[in-house]
Write a protein that holds these residues in place. Structure first.
Motif, PDB file in Angstrom:
ATOM      1  N   LYS A 188       7.099   2.209   5.969  1.00 13.46           N
ATOM      2  CA  LYS A 188       8.443   2.279   5.356  1.00 13.46           C
ATOM      3  C   LYS A 188       9.538   2.124   6.414  1.00 13.46           C
ATOM      4  O   LYS A 188      10.614   1.616   6.130  1.00 13.46           O
ATOM      5  CB  LYS A 188       8.597   3.545   4.512  1.00 13.46           C
ATOM      6  CG  LYS A 188       8.725   4.862   5.270  1.00 13.46           C
ATOM      7  CD  LYS A 188      10.127   5.183   5.750  1.00 13.46           C
ATOM      8  CE  LYS A 188      10.151   6.316   6.739  1.00 13.46           C
ATOM      9  NZ  LYS A 188      11.476   6.566   7.317  1.00 13.46           N
ATOM     10  N   ASN A 189       9.285   2.574   7.637  1.00  8.16           N
ATOM     11  CA  ASN A 189      10.296   2.420   8.694  1.00  8.16           C
ATOM     12  C   ASN A 189      10.584   0.945   8.963  1.00  8.16           C
ATOM     13  O   ASN A 189      11.730   0.550   9.193  1.00  8.16           O
ATOM     14  CB  ASN A 189       9.808   3.068   9.999  1.00  8.16           C
ATOM     15  CG  ASN A 189      10.016   4.570  10.022  1.00  8.16           C
ATOM     16  OD1 ASN A 189      10.858   5.104   9.299  1.00  8.16           O
ATOM     17  ND2 ASN A 189       9.244   5.269  10.851  1.00  8.16           N
ATOM     18  N   ILE A 190       9.530   0.133   8.953  1.00 11.28           N
ATOM     19  CA  ILE A 190       9.684  -1.308   9.218  1.00 11.28           C
ATOM     20  C   ILE A 190      10.463  -1.954   8.065  1.00 11.28           C
ATOM     21  O   ILE A 190      11.376  -2.772   8.271  1.00 11.28           O
ATOM     22  CB  ILE A 190       8.296  -1.968   9.371  1.00 11.28           C
ATOM     23  CG1 ILE A 190       7.491  -1.261  10.466  1.00 11.28           C
ATOM     24  CG2 ILE A 190       8.434  -3.461   9.634  1.00 11.28           C
ATOM     25  CD1 ILE A 190       6.017  -1.660  10.510  1.00 11.28           C
ATOM     26  N   SER A 213      10.224  -4.003  -3.217  1.00 14.44           N
ATOM     27  CA  SER A 213       9.058  -4.225  -4.071  1.00 14.44           C
ATOM     28  C   SER A 213       7.966  -5.016  -3.349  1.00 14.44           C
ATOM     29  O   SER A 213       6.786  -4.633  -3.354  1.00 14.44           O
ATOM     30  CB  SER A 213       9.535  -4.962  -5.334  1.00 14.44           C
ATOM     31  OG  SER A 213       8.495  -5.089  -6.216  1.00 14.44           O
ATOM     32  N   ARG A 214       8.358  -6.112  -2.704  1.00 15.09           N
ATOM     33  CA  ARG A 214       7.355  -6.919  -1.994  1.00 15.09           C
ATOM     34  C   ARG A 214       6.885  -6.191  -0.719  1.00 15.09           C
ATOM     35  O   ARG A 214       5.755  -6.364  -0.263  1.00 15.09           O
ATOM     36  CB  ARG A 214       7.906  -8.310  -1.653  1.00 15.09           C
ATOM     37  CG  ARG A 214       8.199  -9.185  -2.869  1.00 15.09           C
ATOM     38  CD  ARG A 214       7.053  -9.246  -3.860  1.00 15.09           C
ATOM     39  NE  ARG A 214       5.816  -9.749  -3.281  1.00 15.09           N
ATOM     40  CZ  ARG A 214       4.615  -9.600  -3.841  1.00 15.09           C
ATOM     41  NH1 ARG A 214       4.478  -8.963  -4.985  1.00 15.09           N
ATOM     42  NH2 ARG A 214       3.535 -10.092  -3.259  1.00 15.09           N
ATOM     43  N   GLY A 215       7.768  -5.383  -0.142  1.00 14.35           N
ATOM     44  CA  GLY A 215       7.368  -4.565   1.010  1.00 14.35           C
ATOM     45  C   GLY A 215       6.340  -3.527   0.594  1.00 14.35           C
ATOM     46  O   GLY A 215       5.370  -3.265   1.323  1.00 14.35           O
ATOM     47  N   PHE A 216       6.547  -2.939  -0.579  1.00 14.74           N
ATOM     48  CA  PHE A 216       5.574  -1.963  -1.078  1.00 14.74           C
ATOM     49  C   PHE A 216       4.224  -2.645  -1.307  1.00 14.74           C
ATOM     50  O   PHE A 216       3.170  -2.051  -1.066  1.00 14.74           O
ATOM     51  CB  PHE A 216       6.095  -1.313  -2.364  1.00 14.74           C
ATOM     52  CG  PHE A 216       5.163  -0.288  -2.929  1.00 14.74           C
ATOM     53  CD1 PHE A 216       4.845   0.859  -2.203  1.00 14.74           C
ATOM     54  CD2 PHE A 216       4.585  -0.460  -4.173  1.00 14.74           C
ATOM     55  CE1 PHE A 216       3.978   1.812  -2.719  1.00 14.74           C
ATOM     56  CE2 PHE A 216       3.710   0.481  -4.693  1.00 14.74           C
ATOM     57  CZ  PHE A 216       3.408   1.611  -3.963  1.00 14.74           C
ATOM     58  N   ILE A 299       6.752  -9.744   5.535  1.00 14.74           N
ATOM     59  CA  ILE A 299       8.026  -9.038   5.810  1.00 14.74           C
ATOM     60  C   ILE A 299       7.903  -8.255   7.123  1.00 14.74           C
ATOM     61  O   ILE A 299       8.777  -8.343   7.998  1.00 14.74           O
ATOM     62  CB  ILE A 299       8.409  -8.105   4.639  1.00 14.74           C
ATOM     63  CG1 ILE A 299       8.548  -8.914   3.346  1.00 14.74           C
ATOM     64  CG2 ILE A 299       9.713  -7.370   4.952  1.00 14.74           C
ATOM     65  CD1 ILE A 299       8.681  -8.055   2.082  1.00 14.74           C
ATOM     66  N   CYS A 300       6.817  -7.513   7.283  1.00 19.53           N
ATOM     67  CA  CYS A 300       6.637  -6.750   8.537  1.00 19.53           C
ATOM     68  C   CYS A 300       6.571  -7.690   9.731  1.00 19.53           C
ATOM     69  O   CYS A 300       7.130  -7.402  10.799  1.00 19.53           O
ATOM     70  CB  CYS A 300       5.378  -5.888   8.455  1.00 19.53           C
ATOM     71  SG  CYS A 300       5.547  -4.511   7.294  1.00 19.53           S
ATOM     72  N   ASP A 301       5.907  -8.825   9.551  1.00 19.83           N
ATOM     73  CA  ASP A 301       5.801  -9.792  10.637  1.00 19.83           C
ATOM     74  C   ASP A 301       7.183 -10.349  11.007  1.00 19.83           C
ATOM     75  O   ASP A 301       7.518 -10.501  12.184  1.00 19.83           O
ATOM     76  CB  ASP A 301       4.855 -10.920  10.199  1.00 19.83           C
ATOM     77  CG  ASP A 301       4.464 -11.790  11.354  1.00 19.83           C
ATOM     78  OD1 ASP A 301       3.836 -11.254  12.289  1.00 19.83           O
ATOM     79  OD2 ASP A 301       4.826 -12.987  11.352  1.00 19.83           O
TER      80      ASP A 301
END
Ligand SMILES: NC(=O)c1ccc[n+]([C@@H]2O[C@H](COP(=O)([O-])OP(=O)(O)OC[C@H]3O[C@@H](n4cnc5c(N)ncnc54)[C@H](O)[C@@H]3O)[C@@H](O)[C@H]2O)c1
Ligand SMILES: O=P(O)(O)OC[C@H](O)CO
Length: 330
Positions: A188-190, A213-216, A299-301
């Protein structure tokens, strides 16, 4: 069932100080290990932490020390050191069998270790637990209502710790899903950095909701692949904390993202700050771990590459939006 009365807190940043105050508010003695001598002096003399939690009045029963050996007498320790510095502090902890309750949110570079993994290596004799959820430190210190996940592999241990730290306004929910609680908090931090970028770049609320939503979906893919339970990821330590941090400029991760979104560079934004935005440390680590495991986490990348200065916000947004269309379940 064991009852814990003599708590110590290792780490005197905003969250460690707020947790120590939570436990000391009724006059119970709480020992707080603080790395900075000026903060130790301010807590003991003025009952304030002007560096990391300005504005909060602290109880006289909360005392600070700069000696880790002073924590040997505690019968449970909340460990609240940012993940990049955690290994060094754990290695210096005096020996003992008091449980370690990890409250930091991140994954270590190089080892891909979460806090519990480091504890298994460095303090295997101690029981371990994780405390994680939507919890801004200043709100907890002010006694505002808060709910949080308390996870330990041993349910009796989790229940005993939850019972000892629960307060009328602070409600721990017990879980045995330690890895789920750790993954939710780290990812969640990212994603909060990503949502801050969207805000800083003026991309609108639709884009923020899409990222949440897509991060989840990324958090869930990564978590399930590592044995986390879906209900933990959809609970306080996952979705709950994701919503909090992705929608508030009280979040350090979100405000770091806002700066990036305005076009400021990460190095300048992070220089000279004494507080941490853990997502900036975790983003390249989680992105690399996901790549190694073949898990798609665009997203994280992207956040990892923006923090490293490897791409510009406009190019990153364009790249995310032009990915091939796919089913929502993937
Ligand atoms: N602040 C919050 O509201 C909050 C809430 C929940 C969880 N957390 C998590 O708690 C952890 C600690 O965050 P915080 O907000 O208390 O910290 P902070 O940003 O307020 O303070 C930074 C902390 O890092 C420590 N530090 C800096 N350099 C160090 C070093 N070389 N060795 C050891 N320690 C060093 C400082 O002593 C200080 O305790 C993070 O993982 C964060 O994600 C924070
Ligand atoms: O300020 P942040 O972004 O580190 O977030 C603080 C807490 O993790 C919120 O639960």
């Amino acid at each position: 069932m064991t009852s814990y009365r003599n708590f110590g807190v290792v780490g005197g940043g905003a969250w460690g100080t707020a947790l120590a105050q939570l436990l000391a508010a009724d006059g119970a003695p709480v020992r707080l290990w603080v790395r900075e001598e000026d903060v130790v002096a301010a807590i003991n003399a003025d009952h304030r932490n002007p560096v990391f939690l300005p504005g909060a009045a602290l109880s006289a029963s909360l005392t600070a020390t700069s000696a880790l050996t002073d924590m040997a007498a505690c019968d449970a320790l909340l460990v609240v050191v940012p993940v990049p510095f955690l290994r060094a502090v754990l290695a210096e902890l005096p020996a003992g069998d008091a449980p370690l309750i990890f409250c930091s949110k991140g994954m270590e570079a190089g080892s891909f270790a979460f806090p519990i993994d480091m504890a298994r290596e460095l303090a295997p004799q101690r029981p371990h637990a994780v405390l994680s959820g939507p919890t801004f430190a200043h709100e907890v210190a002010a006694g505002l209502p808060t709910a949080i996940t308390l996870a330990a592999a041993d349910r009796d241990l989790a229940a005993a710790i939850a019972g000892a730290i629960a307060r009328p306004h602070f409600r721990p929910y017990v879980s045995t899903d330690v890895i789920g609680a750790e993954i939710g908090g780290a990812i969640k931090n990212i994603l909060a950095i990503a949502c801050g970028i969207v805000d800083g770049a003026g991309l609108g609320l639709n884009a923020r909701a899409a990222l949440i939503s897509r991060g989840f979906a990324e958090m869930t893919r990564f978590g399930l692949a590592r044995g986390a339970q879906a209900e933990t990821l959809a609970g306080l330590a996952g979705l709950g904390d994701l919503v909090l941090t992705c929608t508030s400029s009280n979040s350090r991760n979100f405000t770091l993202g806002q700066g990036l979104g305005r076009g400021e560079d990460a190095e300048t934004l992070m220089a000279d700050r004494r507080t941490v935005a853990e997502g900036a440390f975790s983003a390249p680590v989680i992105a690399a771990a996901a790549r190694a495991d073949g898990i798609d986490m665009p997203i994280c990348d992207t956040v990892a590459r923006l923090v490293a200065g490897e791409t510009r916000v406009a190019d990153a947004i364009q790249a995310l939006l032009s990915r091939p269309l796919r089913s929502e379940g993937r």
